[in-house]
Design a protein around this motif. Structure first.
Motif, mmCIF file in Angstrom:
data_model
loop_
_atom_site.group_PDB
_atom_site.id
_atom_site.type_symbol
_atom_site.label_atom_id
_atom_site.label_comp_id
_atom_site.label_asym_id
_atom_site.label_seq_id
_atom_site.Cartn_x
_atom_site.Cartn_y
_atom_site.Cartn_z
ATOM 1 N N PHE A 73 -16.259 5.558 -21.814
ATOM 2 C CA PHE A 73 -16.441 4.714 -22.995
ATOM 3 C C PHE A 73 -17.813 4.973 -23.607
ATOM 4 N N GLU A 74 -17.979 4.434 -24.807
ATOM 5 C CA GLU A 74 -19.283 4.519 -25.454
ATOM 6 C C GLU A 74 -19.544 3.242 -26.242
ATOM 7 N N PHE A 75 -20.812 2.796 -26.215
ATOM 8 C CA PHE A 75 -21.261 1.737 -27.102
ATOM 9 C C PHE A 75 -21.657 2.384 -28.413
ATOM 10 N N LEU A 76 -21.236 1.813 -29.527
ATOM 11 C CA LEU A 76 -21.551 2.419 -30.815
ATOM 12 C C LEU A 76 -23.022 2.243 -31.169
ATOM 13 N N THR A 77 -23.591 1.081 -30.799
ATOM 14 C CA THR A 77 -25.019 0.838 -31.036
ATOM 15 C C THR A 77 -25.563 0.042 -29.860
ATOM 16 N N ASP A 78 -26.885 -0.171 -29.869
ATOM 17 C CA ASP A 78 -27.479 -1.005 -28.819
ATOM 18 C C ASP A 78 -27.301 -2.489 -29.102
ATOM 19 N N GLN A 79 -26.546 -2.819 -30.178
ATOM 20 C CA GLN A 79 -26.190 -4.200 -30.487
ATOM 21 C C GLN A 79 -24.724 -4.493 -30.183
ATOM 22 N N SER A 80 -24.049 -3.582 -29.470
ATOM 23 C CA SER A 80 -22.620 -3.734 -29.187
ATOM 24 C C SER A 80 -22.361 -4.573 -27.947
ATOM 25 N N TYR A 81 -23.403 -5.231 -27.451
ATOM 26 C CA TYR A 81 -23.240 -6.093 -26.287
ATOM 27 C C TYR A 81 -24.253 -7.232 -26.362
ATOM 28 N N ILE A 82 -23.916 -8.319 -25.693
ATOM 29 C CA ILE A 82 -24.777 -9.500 -25.639
ATOM 30 C C ILE A 82 -24.951 -9.870 -24.175
ATOM 31 N N ASP A 83 -26.172 -10.216 -23.813
ATOM 32 C CA ASP A 83 -26.457 -10.585 -22.426
ATOM 33 C C ASP A 83 -27.107 -11.962 -22.356
ATOM 34 N N ILE A 84 -26.676 -12.753 -21.375
ATOM 35 C CA ILE A 84 -27.413 -13.985 -21.078
ATOM 36 C C ILE A 84 -28.796 -13.578 -20.584
ATOM 37 N N LEU A 85 -29.795 -14.265 -21.065
ATOM 38 C CA LEU A 85 -31.150 -13.964 -20.620
ATOM 39 C C LEU A 85 -31.263 -14.140 -19.110
ATOM 40 N N PRO A 86 -32.018 -13.257 -18.438
ATOM 41 C CA PRO A 86 -32.084 -13.289 -16.963
ATOM 42 C C PRO A 86 -32.432 -14.651 -16.392
ATOM 43 N N GLN A 87 -33.289 -15.412 -17.084
ATOM 44 C CA GLN A 87 -33.716 -16.696 -16.529
ATOM 45 C C GLN A 87 -32.617 -17.751 -16.562
ATOM 46 N N PHE A 88 -31.497 -17.490 -17.290
ATOM 47 C CA PHE A 88 -30.412 -18.468 -17.401
ATOM 48 C C PHE A 88 -29.136 -18.034 -16.665
ATOM 49 N N ARG A 89 -29.151 -16.892 -16.034
ATOM 50 C CA ARG A 89 -27.901 -16.362 -15.479
ATOM 51 C C ARG A 89 -27.346 -17.213 -14.333
ATOM 52 N N ASP A 90 -28.205 -17.862 -13.599
ATOM 53 C CA ASP A 90 -27.723 -18.702 -12.497
ATOM 54 C C ASP A 90 -27.489 -20.141 -12.944
ATOM 55 N N SER A 91 -28.298 -20.637 -13.861
ATOM 56 C CA SER A 91 -28.192 -22.034 -14.288
ATOM 57 C C SER A 91 -27.180 -22.229 -15.406
ATOM 58 N N TYR A 92 -26.737 -21.131 -16.041
ATOM 59 C CA TYR A 92 -25.806 -21.255 -17.165
ATOM 60 C C TYR A 92 -24.649 -20.260 -16.983
ATOM 61 N N PRO A 93 -23.770 -20.523 -15.999
ATOM 62 C CA PRO A 93 -22.654 -19.596 -15.763
ATOM 63 C C PRO A 93 -21.606 -19.698 -16.869
ATOM 64 N N ILE A 94 -21.008 -18.578 -17.214
ATOM 65 C CA ILE A 94 -19.934 -18.533 -18.216
ATOM 66 C C ILE A 94 -18.707 -17.902 -17.564
ATOM 67 N N ARG A 95 -17.586 -18.629 -17.613
ATOM 68 C CA ARG A 95 -16.324 -18.091 -17.094
ATOM 69 C C ARG A 95 -15.405 -17.781 -18.269
ATOM 70 N N TYR A 96 -14.957 -16.528 -18.354
ATOM 71 C CA TYR A 96 -14.076 -16.096 -19.437
ATOM 72 C C TYR A 96 -12.630 -16.282 -18.977
ATOM 73 N N VAL A 97 -11.912 -17.179 -19.659
ATOM 74 C CA VAL A 97 -10.584 -17.600 -19.214
ATOM 75 C C VAL A 97 -9.476 -16.815 -19.899
ATOM 76 N N HIS A 98 -9.632 -16.524 -21.185
ATOM 77 C CA HIS A 98 -8.549 -15.896 -21.952
ATOM 78 C C HIS A 98 -9.144 -15.134 -23.123
ATOM 79 N N ALA A 99 -8.438 -14.079 -23.554
ATOM 80 C CA ALA A 99 -8.856 -13.299 -24.718
ATOM 81 C C ALA A 99 -7.625 -12.885 -25.506
ATOM 82 N N PHE A 100 -7.735 -12.875 -26.833
ATOM 83 C CA PHE A 100 -6.623 -12.429 -27.667
ATOM 84 C C PHE A 100 -7.146 -11.947 -29.018
ATOM 85 N N GLU A 101 -6.318 -11.193 -29.711
ATOM 86 C CA GLU A 101 -6.645 -10.693 -31.041
ATOM 87 C C GLU A 101 -5.665 -11.306 -32.038
ATOM 88 N N ASN A 102 -6.170 -11.638 -33.212
ATOM 89 C CA ASN A 102 -5.306 -12.153 -34.273
ATOM 90 C C ASN A 102 -5.862 -11.711 -35.609
#
Length: 789
Positions: free
Chosen positions: A226-255
């Motif tokens: 794979f390839e990222f088109l730019t260095d803005q093609s992804y978003i990251d939780i800041l390292p200081q919040f990764r343990d205190s602010y967990p995100i669980r991805y439950v479902h994804a769809f396109e419309n």
């Protein structure tokens, strides 16, 4: 000195009154006519050696992603091929996809199970299965599906990883999935295949390469990665919040031209409470500048209004599904048949936790409404920056005007990712029906005009229920599929050829359940059977609910039901009539078109009409007033007619109650004497009363030959007549009950006793004969306690 008085037991009186009130409620009959929730159905299934994570259906073949294996099953769920994916030997010096067997004896090498994190179908370049596992930094493999042999997924397998050349940033577009949880969506637009990925990440989880929270990457034309088109093609939780602010991805769809992710995360960086959010950004927005998040709430209100006094929020999404509505639901929601609806099963969480409780609700919202809400809120400026991505002190979070252009896809350079602060709320479709169960799975299909939901529970129960916003509905299918929770991973095949089916995963097991239901045996009553959705094809045959092929020798009907009488309360009544008779049973007042009505229902008792009380009758209970009869008769021929037929019963009798004696015949005027009335058929009828003069005698017990009651107090000591009332019948005792002056105790002897008790004392006084004996003999209890009489 205070006279001795025997008072009746209030507790016994209360219990007797309770028994009286509970008569005629037909609870047992109603229970016996309910759906059989313990019925067993034999369904096609397959049991893998390891837990199943993902399922894909392609050209009548079922591909199962499990721990260390990918199975290929045919339409009957028979295993026709297995591809082994693990365990994998990993070493820090081995790159992903490299064979590390020569390092097997090194101390830093480790065998790891390969959990299937994503199983995807891609058909633009080739017909191929893409499998992403928990090993080797989350890379994926391509399995070419051969047109002439779809079961062969092992002869042509390619690792989707390209080693980075020196000088490139330590970024890994080929590292796709997280072992902590992931959702991957594959789309094809303008001759490109894009992978949209949401990953759960924490600081303690440190794979060899960086894994991004949410990203879009393109499948290279060489298909080796794979390839990222730019260095803005992804978003990251800041390292200081990764343990205190967990995100669980439950479902994804396109419309249309948007991609959506559904997540569970904290309400804010400073909050301990969790909620559900919907994420949206444009499919062609490779830098995700159009990225927005919004809270999504499923609520229950008693009045089905948002401003109701009582409102419960079901905050944690467990599973979701997107499908089009049937005509009936589309009309109710003001939608077209081609509009997409997002359905979700939500649970209430434990306080300040994302762990669900056994309280669930089901909500639905059209994708059109989601987009309209996003647009409306943007115009109102109810937004803030995403602090877990930018930080509280970021320039994007301080003194900025939040904006979006009209298209919401052609974002300007100064636009950035936003969080909507106003939740989109929807009301529980089933009005609290599932508030004592944890729903873990949902899928939805249409049959005719109906929209039907498949629901699964944490205890392995599978249910089907019609989705309606205008009429209350209850599950028409509910059976125990397995002891393991039903997985959110479901596949629905709604083909016209075989009525369709759904594939349901429970632990290591996958089952194939027809969309028309596994059968009809769980319906115990005829009316329940015939009121089932038409697509189930259920009918009544030989006192069973069956499909037509299962009824070869009997009469199979989908139109009429004869009532069934289970119990008559009371089973006998006096000749005078007027008794309120309750018939318990099934299928009373059934009409296929009008549901339940009683205008054609007639009850005959011995050839006479028992006047029906429609307002107090229902499908399990008929109430009517019996007519008078001339002579006693036992087990007389009676019937319930419903226009097209009638049901006979002979368990009711007319009797003539009589009083033969009363005992004792006298007692003190303050009352409390236990009076026994002897006779015949004293327990007949619905209501029974005993009177001393004009005052009621408090009932203690009653049987066919005796009735006991506590006499009331009378002001004047004299004779009073004794009467028994049974419904409208009155019977007089031949003798009278005489009230005498109350006794007074003047002396007891002896005045002392031993601590061990057992001594007999004698009480002397005035009018002691009013309680049937001249002296009162009392045995002293142990411990020599003080007492008075």
């Amino acid at each position: 000195m205070k006279p001795f008085t025997a008072y009746p037991s209030g507790f016994i009186v209360f219990l007797f009154a309770l028994l009286q009130r509970s008569h005629g409620q037909c609870k047992e009959a109603a229970k016996k006519s309910e759906m059989n929730l313990s019925v067993k159905y034999d369904l096609p299934n397959f049991i893998a050696e390891t837990p199943i994570q993902n399922v894909v259906l392609y050209k009548h073949h079922v591909y199962i992603g499990a721990v260390n294996k990918i199975y290929v099953l045919n339409e009957t769920l028979q295993n026709i091929s297995v591809y082994k994916t693990g365990p994998i030997l990993e070493n820090p010096d081995c790159t992903p996809c490299e064979d590390c067997k020569d390092k097997a004896n090194l101390s830093n090498s480790m065998w790891k199970d390969n959990v299937n994190m994503a199983l995807l179908l891609e058909t633009y370049y080739d017909d191929q299965l893409i499998s992403c596992g928990s090993v080797s930094g989350g890379v994926c493999y391509r399995h070419i599906i051969h047109p002439d042999n779809p079961a062969d997924i092992g002869s042509e397998v390619h690792c989707m990883y390209s080693p980075r050349v020196d000088g490139e940033a330590d970024n890994c577009p080929d590292c796709v999935v997280s072992t902590l949880g992931t959702k991957v969506l594959v789309t094809e637009k303008d001759r490109f295949v894009n992978f949209f990925v949401g990953n759960t990440v924490t600081s303690t989880f440190q794979p060899p390469h960086v894994l991004h929270s949410i990203s879009v990457r393109r499948l290279k034309e060489t298909q080796d990665g794979f390839e990222f088109l730019t260095d803005q093609s992804y978003i990251d939780i800041l390292p200081q919040f990764r343990d205190s602010y967990p995100i669980r991805y439950v479902h994804a769809f396109e419309n249309d031209h948007f991609v959506y992710f559904l997540t569970v995360q904290r309400e804010s960086l400073d909050s301990q409470a969790f909620h559900t959010r919907i994420i949206r950004f444009c499919t062609l927005d490779s830098e995700m500048r159009s990225y927005m998040e919004m809270p999504l709430e499923c609520i229950f209100t008693e009045k089905r209004r948002k401003r109701s006094i009582r409102k419960e929020v079901f905050n944690i999404l467990q599973a979701a599904y997107v499908s089009k509505p049937g005509a009936a639901l589309a009309h109710e929601m003001g939608l077209g048949l081609n509009d997409d609806i997002l359905y979700g099963v939500f649970a209430q969480s434990k306080p300040d936790s994302s762990e669900p409780t056994n309280r669930s609700a089901v909500c639905a919202v059209s994708v059109r409404t989601i987009n309209e809400f996003f647009n409306k809120i943007v115009d109102k400026q109810n937004m803030k920056c995403l602090q877990h991505f930018y930080g509280k002190e970021s320039k994007y979070c301080l003194n900025r005007a939040f904006s979006r252009n009209a298209s919401y896809c052609r974002a300007q350079d100064d636009e950035y990712r936003l969080e909507v602060t106003t939740p989109l709320q929807r009301v529980d479709l089933f009005m609290g029906q599932f508030n004592s169960v944890l729903l873990t799975s949902i899928s939805v299909f249409t049959k005719g005009n109906l929209t039907v939901a498949n629901l699964g529970t944490s205890e392995g129960r599978f249910m089907q229920i019609v989705v309606s916003r205008s009429e209350p509905t209850a599950p028409h299918v509910s059976f125990q599929l397995d002891s393991h929770p039903v997985s959110p991973q479901v596949v629905v095949e709604n083909s016209l050829a075989d009525d369709g089916y759904t594939l349901v995963v429970t632990g290591k097991k996958i089952s194939k359940i027809p969309l028309k239901g596994p059968g009809c045996h769980h319906f115990r009553s005829c009316s329940q059977c015939l009121l089932a959705p038409a697509f189930m094809q259920c009918g009544w045959c030989s006192q069973q609910c069956l499909r037509s092929p299962e009824c070869p020798g009997g009469t199979w009907t989908q139109e009429t039901c004869l009532p069934r009488v289970y119990e008559i309360l009371p089973s006998s009544a006096p000749l005078e009539g007027g008794t309120k008779l309750t018939l318990c049973g099934w299928d009373f007042g059934f009409s296929k078109n009008n549901r339940f009505e009683f205008k054609n229902t007639v009850v005959h008792i011995g050839g006479q009409i028992c006047a029906l009380e429609a307002k107090s009758s229902n499908k399990n209970k008929l109430e009517c007033t019996v007519p008078a009869a001339k002579n006693p008769s036992f087990n007389i021929s009676s019937s319930v007619s419903v226009g097209h037929g009638k049901t006979l019963f002979n368990t009711f009798s007319y009797v003539n109650p009589v009083i033969t004696s009363i005992s004792p015949t006298y007692g003190p005027k303050s009352g409390g004497t236990l009076l026994t009335v002897a006779g015949k058929y004293l327990n007949s009828g619905k209501s029974r009363r005993i009177f001393i003069g004009e005052k009621p005698c408090t009932l203690k017990s009653i049987s066919v030959s005796t009735a006991e009651c506590y006499t009331p107090a009378q002001r004047i000591p004299q004779e009073y007549r004794v009467r028994v009332g049974i419904d409208e019948a009155i019977r007089d005792a031949s003798g009278h009950f005489t009230y005498r002056e109350d006794p007074v105790v003047l002396k007891i002897h002896p005045a002392k006793s031993f601590l061990s008790g057992g001594s007999t004392i004698t009480a002397q006084g005035i009018n002691l004969n009013s309680v049937c004996f001249p002296q009162m003999v009392i045995t002293v209890p142990k411990l020599g306690m003080n007492f008075s009489v």
